[in-house]
Design a protein around this motif. Structure first.
Motif, mmCIF file in Angstrom:
data_model
loop_
_atom_site.group_PDB
_atom_site.id
_atom_site.type_symbol
_atom_site.label_atom_id
_atom_site.label_comp_id
_atom_site.label_asym_id
_atom_site.label_seq_id
_atom_site.Cartn_x
_atom_site.Cartn_y
_atom_site.Cartn_z
ATOM 1 N N LEU A 155 67.141 58.346 47.789
ATOM 2 C CA LEU A 155 65.912 58.966 47.629
ATOM 3 C C LEU A 155 64.777 58.399 48.469
ATOM 4 O O LEU A 155 64.518 57.250 48.729
ATOM 5 N N TRP A 156 64.087 59.196 48.980
ATOM 6 C CA TRP A 156 62.707 59.346 50.003
ATOM 7 C C TRP A 156 61.596 58.854 48.777
ATOM 8 O O TRP A 156 61.612 59.410 47.766
ATOM 9 N N MET A 157 60.899 57.812 48.894
ATOM 10 C CA MET A 157 59.679 57.290 47.811
ATOM 11 C C MET A 157 58.417 56.703 48.584
ATOM 12 O O MET A 157 58.635 56.277 49.582
ATOM 13 N N ARG A 158 57.531 57.195 47.864
ATOM 14 C CA ARG A 158 56.293 56.295 48.142
ATOM 15 C C ARG A 158 55.258 56.593 46.845
ATOM 16 O O ARG A 158 55.281 57.294 46.127
ATOM 17 N N ASP A 159 54.074 55.587 46.968
ATOM 18 C CA ASP A 159 53.106 55.562 45.893
ATOM 19 C C ASP A 159 52.296 56.987 46.068
ATOM 20 O O ASP A 159 52.283 57.672 47.101
ATOM 21 N N ALA A 160 52.165 57.633 44.851
ATOM 22 C CA ALA A 160 51.294 58.712 44.790
ATOM 23 C C ALA A 160 49.894 58.646 44.076
ATOM 24 O O ALA A 160 50.091 58.185 42.755
ATOM 25 N N PRO A 161 48.827 58.524 44.503
ATOM 26 C CA PRO A 161 48.723 58.943 45.917
ATOM 27 C C PRO A 161 49.179 57.903 47.048
ATOM 28 O O PRO A 161 49.231 56.723 46.542
ATOM 29 N N ALA A 162 49.357 58.224 48.170
ATOM 30 C CA ALA A 162 49.783 57.376 49.218
ATOM 31 C C ALA A 162 48.800 56.178 49.198
ATOM 32 O O ALA A 162 47.656 56.138 49.134
ATOM 33 N N ARG A 163 49.529 54.923 49.480
ATOM 34 C CA ARG A 163 48.803 53.651 49.500
ATOM 35 C C ARG A 163 49.466 52.719 50.652
ATOM 36 O O ARG A 163 50.847 52.746 50.468
ATOM 37 N N PRO A 164 49.049 51.957 51.295
ATOM 38 C CA PRO A 164 49.446 51.180 52.472
ATOM 39 C C PRO A 164 50.465 50.211 51.469
ATOM 40 O O PRO A 164 50.121 49.475 50.687
ATOM 41 N N LEU A 165 51.554 49.913 51.932
ATOM 42 C CA LEU A 165 52.788 49.169 51.443
ATOM 43 C C LEU A 165 52.404 47.616 51.401
ATOM 44 O O LEU A 165 51.796 47.113 52.243
ATOM 45 N N ASP A 166 52.395 46.898 50.083
ATOM 46 C CA ASP A 166 52.362 45.520 50.132
ATOM 47 C C ASP A 166 53.392 45.040 49.300
ATOM 48 O O ASP A 166 54.329 45.771 48.755
ATOM 49 N N PHE A 167 53.762 43.826 49.170
ATOM 50 C CA PHE A 167 54.658 43.064 48.228
ATOM 51 C C PHE A 167 54.695 43.729 46.777
ATOM 52 O O PHE A 167 55.920 43.894 46.360
ATOM 53 N N CYS A 168 53.689 43.700 46.478
ATOM 54 C CA CYS A 168 53.552 44.176 44.921
ATOM 55 C C CYS A 168 54.011 45.644 44.779
ATOM 56 O O CYS A 168 54.975 45.849 43.838
ATOM 57 N N ALA A 169 53.489 46.574 45.721
ATOM 58 C CA ALA A 169 54.179 48.110 45.678
ATOM 59 C C ALA A 169 55.477 48.133 45.924
ATOM 60 O O ALA A 169 56.422 48.733 45.210
#
Lengths: 277, 277
Positions: free
Chosen positions: A178-192
């Motif tokens: 699956l494709w995934m990202r934070d909602a709302p979008a948030r720049p990726l970091d180690f914790c995310a």
């Protein structure tokens, strides 16, 4: 008081206060609530956050293992992060989360180890190229198949291996992409990234087409990306792939890979999961 | 004094003394010496041995994570094993090995976490059937390609992915399959299995056909077998399969599976490994 920028739910969940080096206090947030406690991925991310904020940290996360020893209840908790050994280019951490038990005395809910390391330019290669899959925009956002608040914190666009629509014991492969990202979008970091490594619903549900009780006992995440690459990935989607290898005697394992849209492996992850029946 | 039964080198290496619950003393043995310290697998096995011998242990090993924080030198060491949380059917352990440093003060060389669990009869399935490979007797014992004493403690019969004969940067797959067992033969138990999960030479040597410095930073082993199945496996061979997924910036991961001759998965394992250049 008004604010022009509301805080992202992930940053709210990761908020830690510290008055003594290595000792932190935090609290669970409704945004990442699962059925009987916080989403396991958010607990993993919170442990890593303590390391990220520690003044003695050397380098960036390389490895994270989290053991879910007991339920983390709603409310405040304390977190201890200790660098037990610092070498020239690696640093070894032990961590724990404690929360007041029924009698008020603190009990361990979670233990963890982290390795941080200084990354260097070296020869490199991948043996797990990103599978050929449709682009995120071509994959429909997931229907919310079970009611857990944390599911709303992620945009999930399944490619294959969706949650079964019928719990009919029909049996399936254990593979999900699956494709995934934070909602709302948030720049990726180690914790995310650490949190997203735990996003996959229990493989046993897919493999059996049967929704039995299940929960992660221990998860390990290996980070193959530095902070620069995560920043470069930004708010783009990650492709996650997870499958089980063995189901037996109440436990199964899950092995997972996470690529960014450019096809670069950001993390590999493994977990051992309890299941009933 | 003569003895009719000489002690197996593995049992010699795993010998721990304990006067206080959870505190052990042991010492490295020449039999499992690697280039600059003990074979990492024997250190993992020794940590697990402490849990096996602990009077408060609940159930059998489910998960083991070992972090190699610093070199373990020749000689005595102390080992601490603490059950930090005991539930109805799972128990969570934190462990460490300490050894006197240059100034005589104890330093942490190794940290670990273990989960033990009571196994139950449940539905089960495998998603990783044993690959079709020739029987052990049809595979030639490995030539000793590098001089480490611990290699003599294992009978290894490679199926595919042997150590390159020419270090010519020719490049290969990172996959190795081999039959293995203790030498001399010894009935399988959890400690022996934990050690064998770390038997594979660094994947980077195979992938690059180049023998660069490399060493495990952290290994995780998930046990899918109970003691009964291990006893049933006895002195039979295990088929091990290991491959890397990603090599980047001085670290690669390895994912491994171990089956018994009957084709049953006994353990799955993962590690993150440092490499130079």
């Amino acid at each position: 008081m008004t604010s022009h920028h509301s805080i992202h739910p992930l940053d709210e969940a990761l908020a830690l206060a510290s008055e003594t080096t290595g000792q932190y206090t935090g609290r669970t947030t409704p945004g990442y609530w699962n059925m009987v406690g916080p989403f396991g991925g958010i607990t993993a991310a919170t442990l890593l956050q303590a390391v990220m904020q520690h003044p003695a940290r050397l380098g960036e996360p390389l490895s994270l293992t989290v053991n879910y020893a007991g339920a983390l209840g709603e409310g405040p908790f304390t977190l201890q992060a200790t660098p037990v050994r610092t070498n020239r280019s690696t640093q070894h951490w032990t961590l724990s989360i404690l929360q007041a038990g029924a009698d008020g005395a603190p009990v361990v809910t979670t233990t963890a180890t982290v390795v941080t390391a200084v990354r260097r330019e070296t020869w490199g290669a991948t043996d797990t190229p990103m599978p050929a899959v449709p682009a995120p925009a071509q994959c429909k956002p997931v229907r919310l198949a079970f009611r857990s608040e944390w599911l709303r914190r992620y945009e999930m666009r399944p490619v294959t291996g969706e949650l079964p629509t019928q719990w009919d014991d029909s049996g399936h492969t254990s593979m999900t992409q699956l494709w995934m990202r934070d909602a709302p979008a948030r720049p990726l970091d180690f914790c995310a990234l650490a949190a997203m490594a735990d996003i996959f619903f229990p493989r046993v549900w897919l493999r059996r087409a049967r929704q039995v009780p299940a929960g992660t006992v221990s998860i390990t995440v290996y980070f193959h990306a530095g902070g620069d690459l995560l920043a470069q990935t930004g708010t783009g989607y990650l492709l996650g792939q997870a499958r089980a290898q063995e189901f037996r005697n109440g436990f199964f394992d899950q092995t997972a890979l996470l690529w960014n849209e450019a096809g670069i492996v950001l993390a590999t992850s493994h977990q051992i999961v309890y299941y009933k029946e």
